[in-house]
Design a protein around this motif. Structure first.
Motif: not given
Length: 632
Positions: A391-397, A399-406, A459-465
Motif C-alpha cells: 500500500a505504501d508503494a502504491v500511494r507513492d506511485e 502521488e507521482r502520477t495523479p489521476g492514475t487508476r489502480v 487514463q494512466p494505469l498502475l497495474l499491481v501484480v
C-alpha cells in the motif's frame, strides 16, 4: 461445602482465563495485518447487499458496522467479531449449567457439582485452541459459532418446556446462522436428526411455536436463494460443485488427525468419550439434553470427517467442525471427572499449551521481524503478509502520477489495497484465484472485473501484480496473458517482502495501450547452491535468467540484500528454451550463468542469497532470496 468451594475456584479460573484471553485478543487484533478474506468482507460491507456470491450478508454487515463506528482500520473491522467471540464461553457456561440442572423432582438437592461443571465447560471453551481465539479475525465462523450455541441453548430449554422465550431464541439462532454461511445448513440438518432421535425432541414438532421458529429460520435463507436465482446459481455452484472434486481421495484420512492436534489430543479424546457417554444418557442430569448434545456434536464432526474424503482439500477446512466441538464441551467436565487425576491434569495442561501455541502464531504473523525469519517455512502466512508495504508503494506511485487508476491482477490484491487505501472500487483482472475462491461472480456484479484495456478507460494505469500468487511454472504464461490484455509491460517496480516470499510488481501503463512485442518481467532460477545448503565463505552460484522482449544485461549476486559478485552471463543451455517454449528472449539459448563469490567477513550462520537482474531496457528487479548457511 466442598462443591461450593470447587464451584468458586472453577468460576475464578474461568474469569481469569476469559479476561486474559480477551485482552490478548484485543491487543493482537489491533496489530495483526488484515487477512485476505477479512479485506474482501470489508469490501462487501462497502457494497451493502442482502447476500453475496460467497456468503450471506451478516459478515459483511458486521464489517460495515465495525468500520462505520471505529474507522477503516483492523480494529474497526474486527471489534464486532471480538464481542461475539468473547460471548461464546459464556454461552457454553449457560448450556452446561442447563445440562447439569436437576430435574424438577430433584430440585430439593443442594448439589453444586453442576456449577463446577458449568464453569469448567466455559473454561474449556476459552482454552480450546480452535475456538478460544475466535473473534480475532473478522470471519463468518464467529457468527456461525454464536448461532450454533444459541440453537443448542434453545434446544435444551425447549426439551424441558416449550415456551415463547425458547422458541424466540431458537428463531434468532437459526436466522443468525442462515445469514452467516452456507455451511450452517449442515448444522441445521444434524440438529434436526438429533432432535428426531429423542422422544422429547419429536414431541416438540407438535407445538406451533416451534414451527414458527423454524419458519423464521427458513425465511432467513431467502436473500441467499434470491441472489443465486438472479446470478445463475453461481454461489451454490461454487459451494457445492466447483470447489469440490466429489471423488474419493485419501487426503481425508488426515482430517481427524488434524482435528485431534488442533483441539489438543487429550481434549479431543475427552470430547469423543463425552459423546459416547452422552448418547448413553450419562454425563448430565438432563439425559435427553445430554443425548441431544452428544448426537449433535458427534454427528457434526463425523459428517465433516466423511466429507473430507470427497470434498475440497486445497483450502482450509479444519474449522468446519467447530459447531460440533462446542456442542460437546458442556458434557466434557463430567467425563473428565471420571478420568484419573493425572490424565485430567494433562488434558488441561495440553489445552493451555495449545492455546499458547495458537496465540504465538498470531504474534509471529503480527511481527514483521519474526515473520521474515520464517519466510522459507511451509506455513508462512502469505495471506497476512506484505499488504502495508504494498500500500505504501502504491500511494507513492499515485502521488507521482495523479489521476492514475489502480488495477489489481486478482481479488486478493484488490481487496487488501482497497482496505488500505479506503477504496472499495479497485478494478480486478480475470485470474484463476478469483474463480478458485468464488469471488469472480461478485466482482462481476460490482462491475469491477475488467476483461480488457478498453474497459479500464483512457487514463494512466498502475497495474499491481502478485507474482508470488502464481505457480512458478505458470508465471511466464501469466505475464504473456497480461500482455495480451494490456500491451507490453514496462519495467516494474518490485515490492519484495520477507525475502521475496511475497512479491509484487507495479507497472505504470500509459493512457493508451502501447504497441509492440510482449515484454515481461525477468524470470530466473538458482540451480546451486540448493535452498538451506551449507557453504563456505567462498562458493559457486549457478543458474539461469531471461527477460522476454528485451533480454538480460547483467546478473548480480546478493547476500542479505548486498551485492557480492557479478555472474558470467550468457552461457548456452538449450534446455531452458525447451521448457519455456513461449519465451521470446532474444538471447536464447545463451541465458545460463555462473558466479564465483566471496562472502567476506560475514558471521557464520543463516544468510539469504538472492539476485539482482538488470534488463536491457534498464529494469532492475530483485529476485526472491533463498536461505543458506555459511560455515567456517
Amino acid at each position: 461445602m466442598r462443591n461450593e468451594q470447587d464451584a468458586h475456584r472453577a468460576k475464578r479460573a474461568f474469569l481469569w482465563a476469559w479476561g486474559l484471553v480477551a485482552v490478548a485478543k484485543l491487543l493482537v487484533a489491533a496489530r495483526l495485518p488484515p487477512f485476505v478474506d477479512e479485506a474482501f468482507y470489508w469490501q462487501e460491507g462497502r457494497h451493502l447487499a442482502l447476500a453475496y456470491s460467497d456468503l450471506p450478508g451478516l459478515t459483511a454487515w458486521l464489517a460495515r458496522l465495525g468500520t462505520t463506528v471505529a474507522g477503516t482500520n483492523v480494529f474497526g473491522l474486527r471489534w464486532p467479531f471480538l464481542l461475539l467471540g468473547a460471548a461464546l464461553p459464556w454461552l457454553v457456561v449457560r448450556i452446561a449449567r442447563q445440562a447439569h440442572a436437576p430435574r424438577a423432582s430433584d430440585e430439593h438437592t443442594d448439589d453444586r457439582s453442576g456449577d463446577v461443571f458449568a464453569w469448567q465447560a466455559g473454561l474449556l471453551a476459552v482454552l480450546l485452541p480452535l475456538g478460544g481465539l475466535l473473534g480475532l479475525l473478522a470471519l463468518p465462523d464467529v457468527p456461525i459459532a454464536f448461532a450454533t450455541l444459541l440453537c443448542i441453548h434453545a434446544g435444551g430449554r425447549l426439551l424441558r418446556k416449550v415456551d415463547a422465550g425458547g422458541a424466540l431464541e431458537l428463531a434468532a439462532g437459526l436466522a443468525i446462522g442462515a445469514l452467516s454461511h452456507y455451511r450452517f445448513a449442515a448444522v441445521i440438518g444434524v440438529g434436526l436428526v438429533a432432535m428426531l432421535a429423542i422422544p422429547r425432541g419429536r414431541a416438540l414438532l407438535k407445538d406451533v411455536r416451534v414451527w414458527v421458529a423454524l419458519a423464521v429460520g427458513a425465511i432467513a435463507w431467502v436473500p441467499l436463494i434470491v441472489w443465486n436465482i438472479d446470478n445463475a446459481d453461481a454461489g451454490l455452484r461454487f459451494q457445492l460443485v466447483d470447489r469440490h472434486p466429489w471423488r474419493f481421495h485419501f487426503d481425508g484420512a488426515w482430517f481427524f488427525v488434524v482435528q485431534a492436534l488442533l483441539a489438543t489430543p487429550l481434549l479431543f479424546a475427552a470430547m469423543a468419550h463425552a459423546a459416547v457417554r452422552g448418547w448413553a444418557g450419562q454425563g448430565a442430569d438432563d439425559r435427553a439434553f445430554a443425548r441431544y448434545c452428544a448426537l449433535l456434536g458427534g454427528l457434526t464432526v463425523i459428517v465433516f470427517g466423511v466429507l473430507a474424503f470427497f470434498a475440497d482439500n486445497e483450502r482450509v477446512s479444519f474449522h468446519w467442525t467447530l459447531p460440533g466441538l462446542y456442542a460437546l464441551l458442556p458434557l466434557v467436565p463430567a467425563t473428565l471427572a471420571q478420568w484419573p487425576r493425572g490424565w485430567r491434569r494433562a488434558t488441561w495442561s495440553l489445552a493451555v499449551a495449545g492455546l499458547v501455541v495458537f496465540c504465538s502464531y498470531y504474534l509471529v504473523v503480527a511481527s514483521t521481524t519474526a515473520r521474515a525469519r520464517f519466510a522459507a517455512a511451509k506455513w508462512y502466512p502469505a495471506n497476512f503478509a506484505g499488504w502495508d508495504a504494498l500500500a505504501d508503494a502504491v500511494r507513492d506511485e499515485i502521488e507521482r502520477t495523479p489521476g492514475t487508476r489502480v488495477v489489481a491482477d486478482n481479488f486478493k490484491i484488490g481487496a487488501e489495497l482497497g482496505f488500505a487505501l479506503n477504496d472499495p472500487d479497485i478494478a480486478v483482472l480475470p485470474h484463476v484465484l478469483n474463480e478458485r475462491h468464488g469471488r469472480a461472480p461478485q466482482l462481476d456484479v460490482w462491475k469491477l472485473l475488467a476483461h480488457d484495456r478498453a474497459s479500464l478507460g483512457e487514463q494512466p494505469l498502475l497495474l499491481v501484480v502478485g507474482a508470488s500468487e502464481v505457480r512458478y511454472r505458470d508465471l511466464l504464461a501469466h505475464y504473456h496473458a497480461l500482455c495480451d490484455k494490456l500491451g507490453p509491460l514496462p519495467p516494474p517496480r518490485v515490492v519484495q517482502i520477507d525475502h521475496g516470499r511475497q512479491r509484487f510488481l507495479l507497472f505504470k501503463l500509459p493512457a493508451q495501450r502501447a504497441k509492440g512485442d510482449c515484454t515481461t518481467p525477468a524470470m530466473a532460477y538458482i540451480d546451486t547452491p540448493k535452498r538451506s545448503a551449507r557453504v563456505s565463505r567462498n562458493f559457486e552460484v549457478t543458474g539461469w535468467a531471461f527477460k522476454d522482449g528485451v533480454g538480460i544485461a547483467r546478473v548480480e549476486i546478493t547476500l542479505d540484500g548486498k551485492t557480492i559478485g557479478t555472474a558470467d552471463y550468457g552461457q548456452a543451455d538449450a534446455g531452458i528454451r525447451a521448457f519455456w517454449r513461449h519465451s521470446n528472449d532474444p538471447n536464447h539459448p545463451y541465458v545460463a550463468w555462473t558466479a564465483h563469490v566471496r562472502a567476506g567477513a560475514v558471521s557464520p550462520g543463516l544468510h539469504w542469497l538472492g539476485l539482482r537482474l538488470v534488463g536491457n531496457d534498464g529494469a532492475i528487479e530483485e529476485w526472491p532470496e533463498q536461505p543458506l548457511r555459511i560455515v567456517d
